[in-house]
Design an enzyme around this catalytic site. Sequence first.
Site, short mmCIF file in Angstrom:
data_model
loop_
_atom_site.label_atom_id
_atom_site.label_comp_id
_atom_site.label_asym_id
_atom_site.label_seq_id
_atom_site.Cartn_x
_atom_site.Cartn_y
_atom_site.Cartn_z
N ASP A 1 -11.53 -3.15 -4.26
CA ASP A 1 -10.57 -2.30 -4.63
C ASP A 1 -10.50 -1.94 -6.00
O ASP A 1 -11.08 -2.64 -6.69
CB ASP A 1 -9.29 -2.61 -3.99
C1 NOJ Z 1 -6.13 1.47 -4.08
C2 NOJ Z 1 -6.13 1.33 -2.89
O1 NOJ Z 1 -5.62 -0.18 -2.24
C3 NOJ Z 1 -7.23 1.57 -1.83
O2 NOJ Z 1 -6.97 1.82 -0.64
C4 NOJ Z 1 -7.76 3.09 -2.56
O3 NOJ Z 1 -8.89 3.40 -1.63
C5 NOJ Z 1 -8.36 2.85 -3.88
N1 NOJ Z 1 -6.85 2.54 -4.51
C6 NOJ Z 1 -8.78 4.13 -4.46
O4 NOJ Z 1 -7.84 5.01 -4.49
#
Ligand code: NOJ
Length: 747
Positions: free
Chosen positions: A280
């Site tokens: 993530d």
């Molecule tokens: C953080 C989020 O937790 C995740 O779900 C997302 O895909 C990423 N940011 C990218 O935006």
Amino acid sequence: MLRRTRTRRGHRWLTVMMAITSLAGAVVVLSPRLSAGAAAAQCPWMDPTQSSDRRAGELLGAMTLDQEISMLHSTESTMMTYYGTAGHIAAIPQLCIPDVVLNDAGAGVGDGQVNTTAFPDGIAQASSWDPSLQQQYGTALGWEAWHKGINVMLAPGVNIARVPMNGRNFEYAGEDPYLAGQTSAAVIKGIQSQNVIATVKHYAANNQETNRMTVSSDVNERTLHEIYLPAFETAVKQGHVGSVMCSYNRINTVYACENPSMLTDILKKEWGFSGFVMSDWGATHSTAPAANAGLDMEMESYNNGQYFGAALKTAVQNGQVPSSRVNDMVVRILRSMFADGLFDHPAVPEPQGFAAVVNTPAEATVARNVAEAGTVLLKNKDGVLPLDGIGKKIALIGQAAGGHGAELAYQGGGSSHVPLAGSVPVVSPQQGITQRGAANGDAVVYADGTVVADAVAAAKASDVAIVYANDSEAEGSDRPNLGLNYGACGLVTCAQLPVSQDQLIEAVAQANPNTIVVLNTGGPVLMPWLNQVKGVVEAWYPGQEDGNAIASILFGDVNPSGKLTQTFPASQSDLPTQTTAQYPGTTVAGDTVGPHATYSEGLDIGYRWYDTQNISPLFPFGYGLSYTTFGYSNATVTRTTNGATVSFTLTNTGGRAGAEVAQVYIADPAVSGEPPKQLKGYQKVSLQPGQSSRVTIPLDSRAFARWDTSRHTWVVDKGTYTIFVGSSSRDLRQQAGVTLAARTLAP
Ligand code: NOJ
């Protein structure tokens, strides 16, 4: 403009060529199809008749260490600044490697893209209990992404709703691992049918937003395998997902993105996952520990690889990370890219993709179908719905029903959100209901509720009052409680109500005996006013077709068929997580990183908890009414070599065509120590009035198995299993037993 009809499978390249020829003076990446002969000579791995494995291996053999490292992290690019994508790995034209463009995802192509469709959120998608519709949604999502130059979608999210206050539950598929797994596999198949890699997230036990970057989810081996991992396992084994995103949180004190047990032992070895793991955004915390634990790609926006850039090269050179591991990382990424068509069917290149208008009527229809199929009818006293009378006066009340309020409640907030930029007008409930009501000669009067006396007067002067209430859930924080009493405003600024939404509903219900509440919430809410209203409809966050979808349901053009994917508790004190040690977690001596959330309730989350404790929920898991009725009869169970098959007759016993989600729950023998019953199969069946259908649902050996912590694998205990068939987890209509011998399964 790129048109869908021209570019569906088989005709795509034509569109890409057209897009390229219309591009004057912009940089175009080398496309394998652009000069097929040259590419084949220069890049022998472009031969589509070879296996993905072989092609990935051949390409790896031609790469330098620097080229390999460049594939393992995001690079800042004009594309990202201009185009708003979440991540980007630069193309390597001389090796025929295309740009990898990563984008969110949960309910449409987001991250600032324009002219894309705002679909209903995950909880609405899941509440349809319809894998074929979910696959159509995934296909529409992948299609839009591909035409926007995006070839990795950061969806679906499948974290289990352990705590109903979790601010991201609206993105996920509810509280049951089987249901979440089936939902995600369907969406993945749809996305990946469009030459776009899907990413199942957030792996794993990422069940709260409070302290999401530091909390340790302390969960035992059995609970992890039976509750928090199966949806990911199904995404891998049934959905063949190309990518897995590891989560922010820690699992039993070790960060999810540097957790060897999670990434290597379970995901890659036990399940045989052959794709890649990306972190993530900002969830990578180290170089060698993360790489050696099994993380394949560091993701975040602009730092050019804090851990998996130059630092990884150094770690390889000084022996901290074996070069075989780096090769494995790259092969995994390439293998998914080959398998999912990224080389053979390159996405429309930038910047034409940015300009593409992809929110066509076809996608809007999918958005509307999903919204309608996911809407759950919770209460319908005296048949107050559907509104099929003629010439009624309807009072429509609440900010979420009007223009500004509708913008507030059509989707939750955060990375899954699709803003209404470009030409994406949300159809407000006021628009949809007024237009549909006019066809019946109905007159709709709207009051936003900010002046309670006006709302009450409108309700008094009408035959029916429809009150909208909403919460505002968003990534990054949890809901403070399950009430509607903390105001309707959240994502955008709107006028504060002088009273709570609960009080507004009560005032309207006193003024009009035919009051119907429509909820735009991302999860369960408490309903202190339930006995005072005749109808309740849970419409979730329904996407851009909001008003059209709710009008179809309220006026009976569509018969409601959605079912709850989460238990609605009668009181906050009924929740399985009663202590702060469970949620949101407490500090533990010696751990300075963050608090620990102790999953001491074990397997007993959601309906499993309410069943074990014998607590009556407000509305149970699997519940949802229809404008018709269904009968179940003649259930039989037959043994198969791999488990059992249950068959039963389902009959539409009412006067309207409709669809029923028939659910199969299994109660294990007492020796297994499992919760009283668990969902192991379901099927959504459409029937005309009076029509019957014989439904057959296979139950494989995993449906009867529990995780054994001494053998670290799945086992079936010897004994008699009761198979229930019914309309919800608390409305079981038929049952039959099957006796099985003890058996050990592969992990
Ligand atoms: C953080 C989020 O937790 C995740 O779900 C997302 O895909 C990423 N940011 C990218 O935006």
